[in-house]
Design an enzyme around this catalytic site. Structure first.
Site, PDB file in Angstrom:
ATOM      1  N   TYR A  56       0.828  -1.225   0.000  1.00  0.00           N
ATOM      2  CA  TYR A  56       0.000   0.000   0.000  1.00  0.00           C
ATOM      3  C   TYR A  56       0.855   1.265   0.000  1.00  0.00           C
ATOM      4  O   TYR A  56       0.440   2.283  -0.560  1.00  0.00           O
ATOM      5  CB  TYR A  56      -1.019  -0.033   1.150  1.00  0.00           C
ATOM      6  N   ASN A  92     -12.776   2.834  -5.886  1.00  0.00           N
ATOM      7  CA  ASN A  92     -11.347   3.155  -5.974  1.00  0.00           C
ATOM      8  C   ASN A  92     -10.824   3.750  -4.671  1.00  0.00           C
ATOM      9  O   ASN A  92     -11.515   4.518  -4.005  1.00  0.00           O
ATOM     10  CB  ASN A  92     -11.090   4.126  -7.132  1.00  0.00           C
ATOM     11  N   HIS A 109     -14.650   1.286  -0.666  1.00  0.00           N
ATOM     12  CA  HIS A 109     -13.557   0.359  -0.344  1.00  0.00           C
ATOM     13  C   HIS A 109     -12.408   1.044   0.397  1.00  0.00           C
ATOM     14  O   HIS A 109     -11.293   0.530   0.416  1.00  0.00           O
ATOM     15  CB  HIS A 109     -13.036  -0.306  -1.629  1.00  0.00           C
ATOM     16  N   CYS A 117      -6.740   3.208  12.968  1.00  0.00           N
ATOM     17  CA  CYS A 117      -6.057   2.766  14.188  1.00  0.00           C
ATOM     18  C   CYS A 117      -6.856   1.641  14.849  1.00  0.00           C
ATOM     19  O   CYS A 117      -8.005   1.840  15.238  1.00  0.00           O
ATOM     20  CB  CYS A 117      -5.881   3.934  15.164  1.00  0.00           C
ATOM     21  N   THR A 177     -15.845  -0.706 -14.279  1.00  0.00           N
ATOM     22  CA  THR A 177     -15.729  -1.785 -13.288  1.00  0.00           C
ATOM     23  C   THR A 177     -16.108  -3.114 -13.933  1.00  0.00           C
ATOM     24  O   THR A 177     -17.026  -3.172 -14.754  1.00  0.00           O
ATOM     25  CB  THR A 177     -16.556  -1.483 -12.018  1.00  0.00           C
ATOM     26  N   SER A 178     -15.383  -4.173 -13.527  1.00  0.00           N
ATOM     27  CA  SER A 178     -15.570  -5.477 -14.166  1.00  0.00           C
ATOM     28  C   SER A 178     -16.810  -6.202 -13.650  1.00  0.00           C
ATOM     29  O   SER A 178     -17.221  -7.200 -14.225  1.00  0.00           O
ATOM     30  CB  SER A 178     -14.332  -6.349 -13.916  1.00  0.00           C
ATOM     31  N   LEU A 203     -14.780  -0.381 -21.079  1.00  0.00           N
ATOM     32  CA  LEU A 203     -13.993  -0.763 -22.257  1.00  0.00           C
ATOM     33  C   LEU A 203     -14.573  -2.001 -22.927  1.00  0.00           C
ATOM     34  O   LEU A 203     -14.522  -2.149 -24.142  1.00  0.00           O
ATOM     35  CB  LEU A 203     -12.554  -1.038 -21.791  1.00  0.00           C
TER      36      LEU A 203
HETATM   37  P1  OAD Z   1     -11.182  -4.429 -12.370  1.00  0.00           P
HETATM   38  O1  OAD Z   1      -9.717  -4.403 -12.642  1.00  0.00           O
HETATM   39  O2  OAD Z   1     -11.780  -5.723 -11.954  1.00  0.00           O
HETATM   40  O3  OAD Z   1     -11.985  -3.948 -13.661  1.00  0.00           O
HETATM   41  C1  OAD Z   1     -11.659  -2.772 -14.350  1.00  0.00           C
HETATM   42  C2  OAD Z   1     -12.621  -2.625 -15.512  1.00  0.00           C
HETATM   43  O4  OAD Z   1     -12.333  -1.395 -16.158  1.00  0.00           O
HETATM   44  C3  OAD Z   1     -12.515  -3.734 -16.576  1.00  0.00           C
HETATM   45  O5  OAD Z   1     -13.824  -4.188 -16.917  1.00  0.00           O
HETATM   46  C4  OAD Z   1     -11.845  -3.026 -17.747  1.00  0.00           C
HETATM   47  O6  OAD Z   1     -12.293  -3.506 -19.011  1.00  0.00           O
HETATM   48  C5  OAD Z   1     -12.311  -1.601 -17.557  1.00  0.00           C
HETATM   49  N1  OAD Z   1     -11.406  -0.575 -18.115  1.00  0.00           N
HETATM   50  C6  OAD Z   1     -10.052  -0.604 -18.213  1.00  0.00           C
HETATM   51  N2  OAD Z   1      -9.588   0.523 -18.755  1.00  0.00           N
HETATM   52  C7  OAD Z   1     -10.659   1.307 -19.013  1.00  0.00           C
HETATM   53  C8  OAD Z   1     -10.831   2.604 -19.573  1.00  0.00           C
HETATM   54  N3  OAD Z   1      -9.804   3.352 -19.985  1.00  0.00           N
HETATM   55  N4  OAD Z   1     -12.097   3.091 -19.686  1.00  0.00           N
HETATM   56  C9  OAD Z   1     -13.156   2.344 -19.291  1.00  0.00           C
HETATM   57  N5  OAD Z   1     -13.051   1.122 -18.757  1.00  0.00           N
HETATM   58  C10 OAD Z   1     -11.833   0.603 -18.605  1.00  0.00           C
HETATM   59  O7  OAD Z   1     -11.468  -3.271 -11.310  1.00  0.00           O
HETATM   60  P2  OAD Z   1     -12.773  -3.038 -10.400  1.00  0.00           P
HETATM   61  O8  OAD Z   1     -14.002  -3.499 -11.087  1.00  0.00           O
HETATM   62  O9  OAD Z   1     -12.712  -1.638  -9.915  1.00  0.00           O
HETATM   63  O10 OAD Z   1     -11.457  -4.036  -4.239  1.00  0.00           O
HETATM   64  O11 OAD Z   1     -12.467  -3.992  -9.189  1.00  0.00           O
HETATM   65  C11 OAD Z   1     -13.382  -4.036  -8.112  1.00  0.00           C
HETATM   66  C12 OAD Z   1     -12.649  -4.270  -6.827  1.00  0.00           C
HETATM   67  O12 OAD Z   1     -11.831  -5.433  -6.970  1.00  0.00           O
HETATM   68  C13 OAD Z   1     -11.670  -3.186  -6.442  1.00  0.00           C
HETATM   69  O13 OAD Z   1     -12.264  -2.069  -5.796  1.00  0.00           O
HETATM   70  C14 OAD Z   1     -10.766  -3.909  -5.491  1.00  0.00           C
HETATM   71  C15 OAD Z   1     -10.620  -5.241  -6.199  1.00  0.00           C
HETATM   72  O14 OAD Z   1     -10.531  -6.323  -5.376  1.00  0.00           O
HETATM   73  C16 OAD Z   1     -10.753  -4.033  -3.102  1.00  0.00           C
HETATM   74  O15 OAD Z   1      -9.552  -3.936  -3.093  1.00  0.00           O
HETATM   75  C17 OAD Z   1     -11.592  -4.139  -1.885  1.00  0.00           C
END
Ligand code: OAD
Length: 233
Positions: A56, A92, A109, A117, A177-178, A203
């Protein structure tokens, strides 16, 4: 659809990708080089706090090298100008939404720029690295701080506020988000069930893509400003 009053916007790592922040599940994503259990669970932290702090610390240091992109800026503009209810729910842990000027924002998150703490339960602003010996600015206890990040198996923040906003939303928009991580992945279904129009900007189609009434594929830095312009027209 009629012009909505109340909007909920969910954002994920994809919105910060064009700023140079790594996403999680891409081929070169954050989870590729790490065991998720080692760096994103309370058990991983208990087993090897130095490793988790280093992970981190590196991500916190990276924030100095990145800036908000056109998508963050467009959402901040919408937040400033939208007369109805609006809530940006971000998964994020970076601070790019607030640096762009967004105010109606929750970090479900957690945040890289905060420490939690475990001695006094305070959440305090934090910059720089966080060693195992770091002292809590609130209670002065040594060695009890952890990154204020919601790890796997932990309850996300602001759940009541988010649920209430989803139930009240006319429009739900998911950006970058995926759809792999719950409860955020289920928000589209909650909003849809409560009558909201649902839009995905990503995307590629997310795992929950079938639940969206409208899917706009492309880069957030291009598609989000276009969508915001339509909303404010
Ligand atoms: P992911 O990495 O799972 O997904 C990112 C998404 O963004 C994918 O579907 C990509 O296709 C898309 N993407 C990438 N570049 C892009 C762009 N320039 N424009 C638009 N879309 C784009 O990330 P999250 O869905 O945020 O949690 O992941 C969810 C959670 O999983 C995070 O908050 C984290 C992780 O575990 C914790 O750490 C608690």
């Amino acid at each position: 659809m009629c012009k909505p009053d109340n909007i909920v916007i969910l954002t994920g790592a994809g919105i910060s990708a064009e700023s140079g922040v790594a996403t999680f599940r891409a081929a070169d994503g954050l989870w590729e080089g790490h065991k998720v259990e080692a760096v994103a669970t309370p058990e991983g932290f208990a087993a090897d706090p130095a490793l988790v702090h280093a992970f981190y610390d590196a991500r916190r240091a990276r924030l100095d090298e990145v800036v908000p992109n056109a998508a963050h800026e467009a959402l901040a503009l919408l937040d400033a100008e939208w007369p109805g209810e609006l809530l940006i729910v971000t998964q994020n842990v970076d601070d790019l939404h607030e640096r762009a000027g967004a105010q109606r924002l929750v970090h479900m998150h957690g945040e890289l720029l905060k420490a939690w703490c475990l001695a006094c339960d305070s959440r305090v602003p934090w910059t720089g690295s966080m060693s195992e010996a770091a002292i809590c600015p609130a209670c002065a206890a040594p060695g009890r701080l952890r990154p204020d990040i919601v790890w796997f198996g932990e309850m996300p923040y602001d759940m009541d506020r988010i649920e209430a906003a989803l139930r009240n939303a006319d429009l739900f928009v998911s950006i970058g988000t995926s759809g792999a991580v719950y409860p955020a992945a289920g928000y589209v279904q909650t909003a849809k069930y409560c009558g909201a129009h649902t839009v995905e900007i990503n995307l590629e189609p997310s795992q929950g893509s079938i639940f969206f009434d409208e899917v706009r594929l492309g880069k957030a830095g291009v598609e989000v400003p276009k969508w915001v312009e339509e909303m404010l027209a």
